[in-house]
Design a protein around this motif. Structure first.
Motif, PDB file in Angstrom:
ATOM      1  N   LEU A 193       1.013  -1.245   0.065  1.00  0.00           N
ATOM      2  CA  LEU A 193       0.107  -0.105   0.081  1.00  0.00           C
ATOM      3  C   LEU A 193       0.912   1.311  -0.008  1.00  0.00           C
ATOM      4  O   LEU A 193       0.671   2.151  -0.715  1.00  0.00           O
ATOM      5  CB  LEU A 193      -0.943   0.223   1.216  1.00  0.00           C
ATOM      6  CG  LEU A 193      -2.199  -0.707   1.018  1.00  0.00           C
ATOM      7  CD1 LEU A 193      -2.908  -0.749   2.454  1.00  0.00           C
ATOM      8  CD2 LEU A 193      -3.339  -0.076   0.008  1.00  0.00           C
ATOM      9  N   PHE A 194       2.115   1.390   0.892  1.00  0.00           N
ATOM     10  CA  PHE A 194       2.575   2.535   0.875  1.00  0.00           C
ATOM     11  C   PHE A 194       3.584   2.761  -0.507  1.00  0.00           C
ATOM     12  O   PHE A 194       3.352   3.815  -0.890  1.00  0.00           O
ATOM     13  CB  PHE A 194       3.506   2.430   1.961  1.00  0.00           C
ATOM     14  CG  PHE A 194       4.651   3.591   2.282  1.00  0.00           C
ATOM     15  CD1 PHE A 194       4.315   4.682   3.200  1.00  0.00           C
ATOM     16  CD2 PHE A 194       5.942   3.598   1.413  1.00  0.00           C
ATOM     17  CE1 PHE A 194       5.104   5.671   3.411  1.00  0.00           C
ATOM     18  CE2 PHE A 194       6.518   4.801   1.697  1.00  0.00           C
ATOM     19  CZ  PHE A 194       6.368   5.703   2.580  1.00  0.00           C
ATOM     20  N   ASP A 195       3.898   1.722  -1.204  1.00  0.00           N
ATOM     21  CA  ASP A 195       4.777   1.785  -2.243  1.00  0.00           C
ATOM     22  C   ASP A 195       3.676   2.347  -3.402  1.00  0.00           C
ATOM     23  O   ASP A 195       4.217   3.033  -4.329  1.00  0.00           O
ATOM     24  CB  ASP A 195       5.246   0.533  -2.695  1.00  0.00           C
ATOM     25  CG  ASP A 195       6.624   0.254  -1.779  1.00  0.00           C
ATOM     26  OD1 ASP A 195       6.873   1.098  -0.995  1.00  0.00           O
ATOM     27  OD2 ASP A 195       6.858  -1.061  -1.506  1.00  0.00           O
ATOM     28  N   ILE A 196       2.490   1.791  -3.314  1.00  0.00           N
ATOM     29  CA  ILE A 196       1.575   2.139  -4.471  1.00  0.00           C
ATOM     30  C   ILE A 196       1.225   3.918  -4.110  1.00  0.00           C
ATOM     31  O   ILE A 196       0.941   4.707  -5.135  1.00  0.00           O
ATOM     32  CB  ILE A 196       0.320   1.388  -4.243  1.00  0.00           C
ATOM     33  CG1 ILE A 196       0.612   0.031  -5.069  1.00  0.00           C
ATOM     34  CG2 ILE A 196      -0.918   2.080  -5.516  1.00  0.00           C
ATOM     35  CD1 ILE A 196      -0.363  -0.978  -4.916  1.00  0.00           C
ATOM     36  N   LEU A 197       0.923   4.003  -2.895  1.00  0.00           N
ATOM     37  CA  LEU A 197       0.376   5.325  -2.508  1.00  0.00           C
ATOM     38  C   LEU A 197       1.416   6.389  -2.481  1.00  0.00           C
ATOM     39  O   LEU A 197       1.090   7.677  -2.489  1.00  0.00           O
ATOM     40  CB  LEU A 197      -0.636   5.424  -1.240  1.00  0.00           C
ATOM     41  CG  LEU A 197      -1.989   4.537  -1.342  1.00  0.00           C
ATOM     42  CD1 LEU A 197      -2.406   4.516   0.047  1.00  0.00           C
ATOM     43  CD2 LEU A 197      -2.829   5.037  -2.296  1.00  0.00           C
ATOM     44  N   GLN A 198       2.584   6.233  -2.231  1.00  0.00           N
ATOM     45  CA  GLN A 198       3.656   7.258  -1.747  1.00  0.00           C
ATOM     46  C   GLN A 198       3.780   8.424  -2.847  1.00  0.00           C
ATOM     47  O   GLN A 198       3.660   9.574  -2.645  1.00  0.00           O
ATOM     48  CB  GLN A 198       4.778   6.567  -1.554  1.00  0.00           C
ATOM     49  CG  GLN A 198       6.074   7.477  -1.512  1.00  0.00           C
ATOM     50  CD  GLN A 198       7.450   6.781  -1.194  1.00  0.00           C
ATOM     51  OE1 GLN A 198       7.536   5.632  -1.741  1.00  0.00           O
ATOM     52  NE2 GLN A 198       8.551   7.474  -0.775  1.00  0.00           N
ATOM     53  N   PRO A 199       3.933   7.732  -4.268  1.00  0.00           N
ATOM     54  CA  PRO A 199       4.012   8.889  -5.230  1.00  0.00           C
ATOM     55  C   PRO A 199       3.050   9.930  -5.319  1.00  0.00           C
ATOM     56  O   PRO A 199       3.131  11.094  -5.988  1.00  0.00           O
ATOM     57  CB  PRO A 199       4.660   8.252  -6.497  1.00  0.00           C
ATOM     58  CG  PRO A 199       3.694   6.614  -6.272  1.00  0.00           C
ATOM     59  CD  PRO A 199       4.041   6.551  -4.871  1.00  0.00           C
ATOM     60  N   HIS A 200       1.555   9.242  -5.294  1.00  0.00           N
ATOM     61  CA  HIS A 200       0.565   9.847  -5.356  1.00  0.00           C
ATOM     62  C   HIS A 200       0.108  10.837  -4.245  1.00  0.00           C
ATOM     63  O   HIS A 200      -0.563  11.994  -4.134  1.00  0.00           O
ATOM     64  CB  HIS A 200      -0.742   9.065  -5.485  1.00  0.00           C
ATOM     65  CG  HIS A 200      -0.318   8.193  -6.772  1.00  0.00           C
ATOM     66  ND1 HIS A 200      -0.581   8.595  -8.018  1.00  0.00           N
ATOM     67  CD2 HIS A 200      -0.261   7.003  -6.824  1.00  0.00           C
ATOM     68  CE1 HIS A 200      -0.155   7.628  -8.889  1.00  0.00           C
ATOM     69  NE2 HIS A 200       0.193   6.370  -7.895  1.00  0.00           N
ATOM     70  N   LEU A 201       0.433  10.616  -3.035  1.00  0.00           N
ATOM     71  CA  LEU A 201       0.035  11.442  -1.794  1.00  0.00           C
ATOM     72  C   LEU A 201       1.558  11.922  -1.227  1.00  0.00           C
ATOM     73  O   LEU A 201       1.405  12.835  -0.071  1.00  0.00           O
ATOM     74  CB  LEU A 201      -0.189  10.180  -0.563  1.00  0.00           C
ATOM     75  CG  LEU A 201      -1.402   9.358  -1.052  1.00  0.00           C
ATOM     76  CD1 LEU A 201      -1.822   8.630  -0.092  1.00  0.00           C
ATOM     77  CD2 LEU A 201      -2.488  10.390  -1.412  1.00  0.00           C
ATOM     78  N   ASN A 202       2.500  11.942  -1.915  1.00  0.00           N
ATOM     79  CA  ASN A 202       3.817  12.777  -1.480  1.00  0.00           C
ATOM     80  C   ASN A 202       4.144  12.425  -0.220  1.00  0.00           C
ATOM     81  O   ASN A 202       4.521  13.174   0.665  1.00  0.00           O
ATOM     82  CB  ASN A 202       3.644  14.176  -1.563  1.00  0.00           C
ATOM     83  CG  ASN A 202       3.437  14.618  -3.082  1.00  0.00           C
ATOM     84  OD1 ASN A 202       3.934  14.252  -3.836  1.00  0.00           O
ATOM     85  ND2 ASN A 202       2.410  15.552  -3.066  1.00  0.00           N
ATOM     86  N   LEU A 203       4.204  11.121   0.205  1.00  0.00           N
ATOM     87  CA  LEU A 203       4.782  10.708   1.405  1.00  0.00           C
ATOM     88  C   LEU A 203       6.545  10.701   1.290  1.00  0.00           C
ATOM     89  O   LEU A 203       6.951   9.962   0.388  1.00  0.00           O
ATOM     90  CB  LEU A 203       4.084   9.444   1.838  1.00  0.00           C
ATOM     91  CG  LEU A 203       2.821   9.503   1.946  1.00  0.00           C
ATOM     92  CD1 LEU A 203       2.145   7.714   2.376  1.00  0.00           C
ATOM     93  CD2 LEU A 203       2.502  10.139   3.374  1.00  0.00           C
TER      94      LEU A 203
END
Length: 494
Positions: free
Chosen positions: A337-347
């Protein structure tokens, strides 16, 4: 493997006993601590370093008490060391022989560099900093250790200590004379130890940090890893040196530290000014933990393996997490989840490690009690996830676990800890990852029955198990910060 190891730290001011219990190869916990203020150096500095009879008697009695405690715990391994006061004593062998014959403990006297090394090993392995300089102000000496990447690079020891200064300068309250003495000693310190972040070890600096915590209404009571700005606290620290006993008691200094606290703070102040310190990080660990780690890490270069957190290891060991496959599945799910969402949520990528910790500890509160297990997990993590992690990160993990079954973290809780937390948007995004992870582990299966995709600003979760889909639908609550679509992917759903 010796399951319970006793460590005895024989200092100029106090003698301490700590019992460490091994929970696994790299897991451990403290199960007992005792302290006796024997002041073995009392009167010695006015008599050429010779130990006096009354302090030696007090020390023998203290060690006899420790021996009784060790027998009760069935200790099989004892690591006992003595530092400055015995190093300096011409009659130390007489005392060591008495301890051996009357108590049955072999006390080993170590030099200043070894003392500094032990404190450095403890801080390098059990604090969250990758680089720093430790300062350990003891009764008879002050030790420095420079470390980087969990490895101690160099050490140094100076004849500066609270009891030593008290013996030499307290009769006339000669603060300025003590300053000259301190500065003369500090002139011997190599420049490589001058570093803007100072790691504070020892009773004096912990007492100081505790007072600073109190006056600033800091929301977490733990001292280990507590940080403060030296320039901001400079005037307050200076005021302690000139405060009366009643004033010191009023701000929170304990009665048994009144006679030495000013001298210790004076040493610290001179070092901080010389180093031009920006930040002080308080270490709750020191020589005692260093002695223990020096022993258990002897085959791994005196440092823990990369990515191993000893607190996480101990919590999982002690609470006997039953199905490690489910834990690993939780971590894999959270990572995906983190790897999928990171670029979109700027984490920031640094948060991936905190997601790892949170997913490993998702249900640790159940080991205390099933009822209110999320709250149990919060308090357990706040009090037990202390090594190798900052207060800010430990708190964030605790909050993610506490609200892992809720669609949002309560505003009043965020407000309570606001000074230690990242921006709310970051918290919300990390919470979403943990919330979804826990939701998808509702069936406690050790293998994935779902797939993720982030499409058109929406997280799609395709679930391939009818029972799991039914469980998820029953619990799911929409999130404010992330649009989620749950898609059944099995024959009956067509």
């Amino acid at each position: 493997m010796a399951r319970i190891t006793a460590v005895i730290d024989f200092g100029s001011n106090s003698v301490r006993l700590v019992l460490f219990q091994r929970t696994s190869r790299f897991g451990f916990k403290v199960i007992h601590e005792s302290k006796q203020r024997v002041r073995i150096g009392e009167g010695a500095y006015h008599n050429g370093g010779v130990l006096q009879e009354k302090p030696m008697e007090r020390a023998i009695l203290a060690l006899m008490g420790f021996k009784s405690i060790m027998n009760s715990f069935k200790v099989r391994k004892v690591l006992a060391i003595a530092t400055s006061a015995l190093r300096d004593a011409p009659n130390r062998n007489i005392f060591l022989n008495r301890v051996r014959k009357e108590v049955g403990i072999n006390l080993k006297v170590i030099d200043g560099k070894k003392e500094a090394l032990l404190g450095g090993i403890a801080s390098a392995n059990l604090l969250h900093l990758s680089k720093g300089v430790t300062i350990d102000i003891g009764g008879g000496s002050t030790e420095f250790a420079l470390f980087e990447n969990r490895r101690v690079l160099d050490t140094f020891s100076l004849n500066l200590g609270t009891v030593r200064l008290k013996e030499l300068f307290s009769q006339n309250s000669d603060i300025e004379g003590a300053r000259k003495y301190i500065r003369q000693e500090l002139s011997n310190l190599p420049n490589e130890f001058r570093y803007p972040t100072l790691i504070a070890i020892g009773g004096t600096l912990r007492a100081l940090a505790k007072v600073i915590q109190k006056r600033n209404n800091y929301p977490i009571s733990r001292l280990h890893g507590y940080r403060y700005s030296y320039p901001i606290e400079r005037d307050f620290i200076n005021s302690i040196i000139y405060s009366s006993n009643s004033e010191l008691l009023k701000i929170g200094i304990k009665q048994n530290r009144l006679d030495v606290i000013r001298w210790g703070v004076l040493i610290f102040q001179e070092i901080a000014e010389l180093f031009e310190i920006d930040e002080v990080v308080t270490s709750g660990v020191g020589i005692r933990e260093g002695i223990f780690l020096f022993d258990i890490l002897r085959s791994s270069g005196r440092r823990f393996p990369t990515n191993l957190n000893p607190s996480i290891r101990n919590i999982l060991d002690e609470f006997q997490v039953d199905d490690i496959k489910v834990v690993k599945h939780a971590v894999r799910t959270a990572h995906t989840l983190f790897d999928i969402l990171q670029p979109h949520l700027n984490l920031d990528s640094k948060f991936r490690q905190l997601i790892t910790y949170s997913s490993k500890l998702l249900e640790i509160g159940i080991k205390v009690s099933f009822y209110e297990n999320s709250k149990n997990g919060f308090y357990l993590i706040i009090n037990r996830l202390i090594y190798g992690i900052s207060h800010e990160d430990s708190l964030l993990v605790a909050l993610l676990v506490r609200f892992s079954s809720k669609s949002r973290i309560a505003d009043e809780v965020l407000q309570q800890y606001r000074e230690l937390l990242p921006p709310k948007s970051t918290i919300d995004h990390l919470h979403a990852i943990i919330y979804i992870t826990k939701l998808l582990l509702s069936d406690y299966a050790p293998k994935s029955k779902f797939r993720f995709a982030y499409i058109d600003n929406r997280l799609e979760i395709r679930i391939y198990s009818p029972p799991l889909f039914q469980m998820v639908i029953a619990k799911f609550q929409p999130l404010e910060n992330l649009e989620i679509e749950l898609i059944p992917e099995f024959e009956d759903s067509k």
